[in-house]
Design an enzyme around this catalytic site. Structure first.
Site, short mmCIF file in Angstrom:
data_model
loop_
_atom_site.label_atom_id
_atom_site.label_comp_id
_atom_site.label_asym_id
_atom_site.label_seq_id
_atom_site.Cartn_x
_atom_site.Cartn_y
_atom_site.Cartn_z
N TYR A 277 -1.16 0.74 -10.08
CA TYR A 277 -2.29 0.91 -10.96
C TYR A 277 -2.57 -0.44 -11.42
O TYR A 277 -2.06 -1.18 -12.01
CB TYR A 277 -2.24 1.81 -12.13
CG TYR A 277 -1.71 3.28 -11.57
CD1 TYR A 277 -2.78 4.24 -11.43
CD2 TYR A 277 -0.45 3.56 -11.37
CE1 TYR A 277 -2.46 5.49 -10.92
CE2 TYR A 277 -0.19 4.96 -10.88
CZ TYR A 277 -1.14 5.94 -10.63
OH TYR A 277 -0.64 7.12 -10.35
N HIS A 288 -7.25 6.01 -10.23
CA HIS A 288 -6.54 5.85 -9.02
C HIS A 288 -5.70 4.70 -8.63
O HIS A 288 -6.04 3.60 -9.00
CB HIS A 288 -7.78 6.00 -7.82
CG HIS A 288 -7.25 6.27 -6.49
ND1 HIS A 288 -6.32 7.23 -6.02
CD2 HIS A 288 -7.18 5.19 -5.49
CE1 HIS A 288 -6.10 7.06 -4.64
NE2 HIS A 288 -6.57 5.78 -4.23
N LYS A 319 -5.69 3.60 -0.32
CA LYS A 319 -4.92 2.62 -0.96
C LYS A 319 -4.60 1.36 0.01
O LYS A 319 -5.13 1.51 1.27
CB LYS A 319 -3.43 3.00 -1.55
CG LYS A 319 -3.54 4.30 -2.40
CD LYS A 319 -2.03 4.57 -2.48
CE LYS A 319 -2.02 6.15 -3.34
NZ LYS A 319 -3.08 6.21 -4.49
#
Length: 343
Positions: A277, A288, A319
């Protein structure tokens, strides 16, 4: 129109400069109107029917006689041409600033004379291996066994975040077999710093926080965590007992990410070392995680199949895949971001 093979280039006379170089970006100029083509450029012009032969050989014979690796380079060259790009061999005199790739690709509407590169391409077979030291700011064009092409963009990166959290001091913990337990943990340690996991969830009778060995080693080294008769080295030795030197690599990367204002948490369920993060203000309003990080020694040798697997997994969970290449002797970490690319 015919060409003649001279070493590793094919020379074409007549009005070749106007027809092929000036109008369509093939080859490099010679005296007069002649040009020199790389063998892959010549093969493409033979394939299209713009050249009739090279030393009497048509496309089939010329293509079959080019040797190992040529078919993959031709497939990538033809694919990028079909996508509307001009490209050139990544070597002089085709390109004045050569690198370690096979081709340089120019933005649509641009050519070698404009001096702007969109991609530097390296062609690899799916069965090849690629030393980590050879990667960085290049697009891998991976040709699989069915001649499909996957483009992987490999870019050097420097991850950083905006988490601003100073842990409380004098946090007391107990070293267990594979984690550290903190009784009566300060609430902000987890709520704002996102360290550990509460023992038993929110409805637990006891207010305790479980720290991973990585988290505990980092906090103990920072002077935040007091382990009584144990110390940082005791935590590290416990980690090494289960992971050997992999624990040291992961600890160095964990430390680097925390020091960069990022919050790494386990990436186990994603098949990575960490999910990361960039900013944490409260776990009650957690955003997210942006990165998946895999920690590897800096001399690792990649297989294209493994790169593709990791990138596909990261993309599937929204990601970015980052490889942290650790060199403990130089005390450096090299960060490589890898993503799928559609040229």
């Amino acid at each position: 129109m015919d060409g003649e093979l001279h070493g590793d280039e094919v020379r074409v006379g007549g009005d070749a400069r106007q027809r092929f170089h000036d109008a369509r970006g093939y080859g490099h100029p010679l005296d007069g109107n002649a040009i020199a083509l790389s063998v892959v450029e010549a093969a493409h012009l033979l394939f299209r029917g713009d050249l009739d032969a090279v030393d009497g050989a048509g496309f089939r014979d010329f293509f079959a006689d080019r040797g190992a690796g040529f078919a993959a380079r031709f497939l990538v060259y033809a694919d990028l041409r079909d996508r509307g790009f001009y490209l050139a061999p990544d070597r002089q005199p085709w390109w004045d600033d050569p690198g370690d790739g096979d081709f340089v690709v120019f933005p649509r509407g641009k050519g070698p004379g404009d001096g702007v590169v969109k991609h530097r391409i390296r062609v690899v077979d799916e069965r090849a291996t690629i030393p980590a030291g050879d990667l960085g700011d290049v697009v891998l064009a991976v040709v699989d066994e069915e001649s499909e092409i996957t483009y992987l963009d490999v870019t050097a990166t420097e991850p950083d975040g905006d988490t601003d959290f100073t842990p409380p001091t004098d946090v007391r913990g107990t070293l267990l077999e594979d984690r550290v337990l903190v009784w009566d943990a300060p609430g902000e340690l987890h709520e704002q710093g996102f360290y550990g996991q509460p023992l038993g969830g929110r409805a637990a009778e006891y207010d305790a926080l479980q720290l991973s060995l990585l988290e505990a080693a980092y906090l103990a080294a920072q002077g935040v965590l007091d382990l009584g008769d144990d110390d940082v080295e005791a935590v590290v030795e416990r980690g090494r007992a289960g992971e050997a030197d992999r624990f040291d690599r992961r600890l160095r990367v964990y430390r680097a990410l925390r020091d960069r204002g990022m919050v790494p948490k386990t990436g186990f369920k994603f098949g990575a070392d960490f999910r990361v993060y960039s900013e944490v203000e409260s776990v009650d309003d957690l955003g997210h995680s942006e990165l998946l990080v895999r920690v590897l020694p800096d001399d690792v040798v990649f297989a294209p199949r493994d790169l593709s697997l990791d990138v596909r997994l990261a993309h599937g969970v929204r990601k970015r895949m980052v490889f942290a290449l650790d060199n403990p002797s130089a005390d450096t970490i090299r960060w490589l971001s890898v993503s799928r690319l559609t040229p």
